[in-house]
Write a protein that holds these residues in place. Sequence first.
Motif: not given
Length: 296
Positions: A86-93, A176-178, A260-270, A272-275
Amino acid sequence: MRIPLFPSSHTLRVAALAALAASALLLQACSTVKLAYNQAPQLAYWQINSYLGLSDAQAERVRSELGDLHQWHRDTMLPRHAELLQKVQQQLPSDITADQACRTYADVRAQIDRVIDELQPRLAGLAAQLTDAQIRNLEKKQADSNADWTKEWVNVTPEKLAEQRYKQLLSRAEGFYGTLEAPQKQALRQFVAQSSFDAQRTYAERLRRQKDLVQVLRQVSAQPANAERNSELLRGYLERFNASPDADYQRYARKLVEEGCAGFARIHSVMTAAQRAKAVQSVAGYAQDFWVLAGR
């Protein structure tokens, strides 16, 4: 698919019993979470038996221990897993920083460590019952597994290794993202290209851990009645599994985590809102399943 919190390869795996922890943290498709979790004791037993060849008396004890561990995990850990999701869910948008990703990774590791603490005395009890033939069978299974691992990850060209890692991470990310489009795929390939992952170094640590386990099991089997000593031996093995005594490997492992942490942050940053919305939906489904499984 697994939640792609890089680096997933560092999730602790302690023999087959760790499947009880992995069943909650290394997720399959949302529709199968409940089924997979409820079958975890049977799957863990099958894995242990395949590595050791349990006697009837050992099999009865292992099944009982697995049942008790599974119930403890359901009552104690599933609510914690759900709260973390649930904590992760709040961060994902929103965008996620590397520090945030690493804090989540640390939270996951802490929860797995709690399971390992509960697991340790059960492992000691089983280890004290093992015969020399069973330990030799474990060594044979390790060798078979190593042959498969080296074939897939070591005895390949750098280009093929990079492509295999890319495809593996792509599969996890799309679960995870589609579906990922060109910008996300490019970021994923860049992450793989810049990674410090070294298959030979990883394999050397794999061999060290396996040899360490066999040595500890032989020490335990030599004095099976000395419960306090044997518990300490197993505790030491688990500590060395978690933090290698090889200082160079420790630095390598920390670097992979940071990347890995930096890579996840970078990939998440690109994404889309739908993903990102798809990721939120996925995590919400996992968390709901955990609450239901926990009877909450």
